[in-house]
Design a protein around this motif. Sequence first.
Motif, PDB file in Angstrom:
ATOM      1  N   LEU A   1       3.432  -5.961  11.137  1.00 53.15           N
ATOM      2  CA  LEU A   1       3.265  -6.902  11.000  1.00 53.15           C
ATOM      3  C   LEU A   1       1.854  -7.579  11.311  1.00 53.15           C
ATOM      4  N   ASP A   2       2.704  -8.393  12.703  1.00 53.23           N
ATOM      5  CA  ASP A   2       1.701  -9.054  13.642  1.00 53.23           C
ATOM      6  C   ASP A   2       0.158  -9.344  13.761  1.00 53.23           C
ATOM      7  N   ASN A   3       0.429  -7.833  14.223  1.00 52.40           N
ATOM      8  CA  ASN A   3      -1.165  -6.982  13.660  1.00 52.40           C
ATOM      9  C   ASN A   3      -2.184  -6.465  12.601  1.00 52.40           C
ATOM     10  N   PHE A   4      -1.678  -6.646  11.708  1.00 57.26           N
ATOM     11  CA  PHE A   4      -1.896  -6.637  10.040  1.00 57.26           C
ATOM     12  C   PHE A   4      -2.069  -7.972   9.529  1.00 57.26           C
ATOM     13  N   ARG A   5      -0.872  -9.423  10.389  1.00 52.30           N
ATOM     14  CA  ARG A   5      -1.269 -10.555   9.667  1.00 52.30           C
ATOM     15  C   ARG A   5      -2.924 -11.003  10.228  1.00 52.30           C
ATOM     16  N   ASP A   6      -3.177 -10.671  11.778  1.00 50.60           N
ATOM     17  CA  ASP A   6      -3.678 -11.323  12.700  1.00 50.60           C
ATOM     18  C   ASP A   6      -5.302 -10.342  12.443  1.00 50.60           C
ATOM     19  N   GLN A   7      -5.504  -9.851  12.139  1.00 51.53           N
ATOM     20  CA  GLN A   7      -6.461  -8.787  11.121  1.00 51.53           C
ATOM     21  C   GLN A   7      -7.044  -9.033  10.206  1.00 51.53           C
ATOM     22  N   GLN A   8      -6.383  -9.081   8.724  1.00 50.61           N
ATOM     23  CA  GLN A   8      -5.961 -10.130   7.558  1.00 50.61           C
ATOM     24  C   GLN A   8      -7.208 -11.683   7.536  1.00 50.61           C
TER      25      GLN A   8
ATOM     26  N   ASP B   1     -16.063  -0.103   5.394  1.00 51.49           N
ATOM     27  CA  ASP B   1     -15.112   0.739   6.344  1.00 51.49           C
ATOM     28  C   ASP B   1     -14.475   0.519   6.583  1.00 51.49           C
ATOM     29  N   GLU B   2     -14.275  -1.405   7.275  1.00 50.89           N
ATOM     30  CA  GLU B   2     -13.196  -2.364   7.839  1.00 50.89           C
ATOM     31  C   GLU B   2     -12.454  -2.327   6.679  1.00 50.89           C
ATOM     32  N   MET B   3     -12.781  -3.374   5.014  1.00 48.70           N
ATOM     33  CA  MET B   3     -12.400  -3.043   3.921  1.00 48.70           C
ATOM     34  C   MET B   3     -11.084  -2.063   4.654  1.00 48.70           C
ATOM     35  N   GLU B   4     -12.541  -0.539   4.111  1.00 47.97           N
ATOM     36  CA  GLU B   4     -11.289   0.322   3.869  1.00 47.97           C
ATOM     37  C   GLU B   4     -10.338   0.737   4.290  1.00 47.97           C
ATOM     38  N   LYS B   5     -10.204   0.194   6.184  1.00 51.17           N
ATOM     39  CA  LYS B   5      -9.134   0.179   7.372  1.00 51.17           C
ATOM     40  C   LYS B   5      -7.579  -0.332   7.030  1.00 51.17           C
ATOM     41  N   MET B   6      -8.580  -1.990   6.631  1.00 50.09           N
ATOM     42  CA  MET B   6      -7.404  -2.659   6.154  1.00 50.09           C
ATOM     43  C   MET B   6      -5.568  -2.539   4.869  1.00 50.09           C
ATOM     44  N   GLU B   7      -6.903  -1.799   4.325  1.00 48.82           N
ATOM     45  CA  GLU B   7      -5.857  -0.841   2.317  1.00 48.82           C
ATOM     46  C   GLU B   7      -4.988   0.036   3.189  1.00 48.82           C
ATOM     47  N   LYS B   8      -5.656   1.094   3.933  1.00 46.22           N
ATOM     48  CA  LYS B   8      -5.268   1.654   4.828  1.00 46.22           C
ATOM     49  C   LYS B   8      -3.712   1.576   6.280  1.00 46.22           C
TER      50      LYS B   8
ATOM     51  N   LEU C   1       1.854   0.043   6.504  1.00 46.28           N
ATOM     52  CA  LEU C   1       3.269  -0.886   6.576  1.00 46.28           C
ATOM     53  C   LEU C   1       3.653  -0.903   5.638  1.00 46.28           C
ATOM     54  N   SER C   2       3.368  -0.226   4.563  1.00 45.65           N
ATOM     55  CA  SER C   2       4.352  -0.127   2.894  1.00 45.65           C
ATOM     56  C   SER C   2       5.033   0.726   3.344  1.00 45.65           C
ATOM     57  N   LEU C   3       4.572   1.446   3.813  1.00 39.90           N
ATOM     58  CA  LEU C   3       6.052   2.708   4.459  1.00 39.90           C
ATOM     59  C   LEU C   3       7.592   2.164   4.689  1.00 39.90           C
ATOM     60  N   ASN C   4       6.799   1.479   5.612  1.00 37.98           N
ATOM     61  CA  ASN C   4       8.464   0.255   5.722  1.00 37.98           C
ATOM     62  C   ASN C   4       8.906  -0.494   4.807  1.00 37.98           C
ATOM     63  N   LEU C   5      10.261   0.203   4.381  1.00 36.80           N
ATOM     64  CA  LEU C   5      10.629  -0.695   2.861  1.00 36.80           C
ATOM     65  C   LEU C   5      11.235  -1.623   3.715  1.00 36.80           C
ATOM     66  N   ASN C   6      11.599  -2.736   4.632  1.00 40.87           N
ATOM     67  CA  ASN C   6      11.750  -4.422   5.046  1.00 40.87           C
ATOM     68  C   ASN C   6       9.714  -4.859   5.018  1.00 40.87           C
ATOM     69  N   ILE C   7       8.878  -4.377   5.168  1.00 35.26           N
ATOM     70  CA  ILE C   7       7.504  -4.408   4.877  1.00 35.26           C
ATOM     71  C   ILE C   7       7.093  -4.429   3.491  1.00 35.26           C
ATOM     72  N   ARG C   8       7.463  -3.192   3.161  1.00 33.88           N
ATOM     73  CA  ARG C   8       7.310  -3.687   1.511  1.00 33.88           C
ATOM     74  C   ARG C   8       7.758  -4.335   0.685  1.00 33.88           C
ATOM     75  N   ARG C   9       8.966  -4.561   1.366  1.00 35.16           N
ATOM     76  CA  ARG C   9       9.981  -5.786   0.132  1.00 35.16           C
ATOM     77  C   ARG C   9       9.518  -7.139   0.154  1.00 35.16           C
ATOM     78  N   LEU C  10       8.659  -7.398   1.876  1.00 35.92           N
ATOM     79  CA  LEU C  10       8.298  -9.143   2.235  1.00 35.92           C
ATOM     80  C   LEU C  10       6.869  -8.523   1.450  1.00 35.92           C
ATOM     81  N   PHE C  11       6.093  -7.923   1.512  1.00 35.11           N
ATOM     82  CA  PHE C  11       4.562  -7.449   0.512  1.00 35.11           C
ATOM     83  C   PHE C  11       5.436  -8.238  -0.496  1.00 35.11           C
TER      84      PHE C  11
END
Length: 115
Positions: free
Chosen positions: A40-47, A63-70, A75-85
């Motif tokens: 999550l921290d890595n994702f937030r930094d990139q975001q 391709d950068e936007m697509e990478k972030m979407e992927k 990340l959304s496969l993790n139930l707690n992160i999905r709950r947060l999002f």
Amino acid sequence: MNIYDKANDLAKALRESSEVEEITSAMKLIEADPEAKAMLDNFRDQQMELQQRMMSGDMPAPDEMEKMEKLFEVLSLNLNIRRLFDAERRLSVIIEDVNKIIADSLGHLYGGAEA
């Protein structure tokens, strides 16, 4: 009527909302999972980096936007992160709605229809 008192009441209502409680709860669970927290921290930094670039007029390549979407999907496969999002999205909708209510109430000052 004191506008600042109303603003403080609104801030208190937001803090006590189910959305904020859900964000707090999900964050505690994520903090207890070092792997999820690191992802999550890595994702937030990139975001944040992408958002700063976009604000300065440097639009990321598709391709950068697509990478972030992927990455978001993974990340959304993790139930707690999905709950947060999900809770963050719901809170964002509330904040957007409140901003619209405030803006609409002042629309008549700038030639718009009165609320």
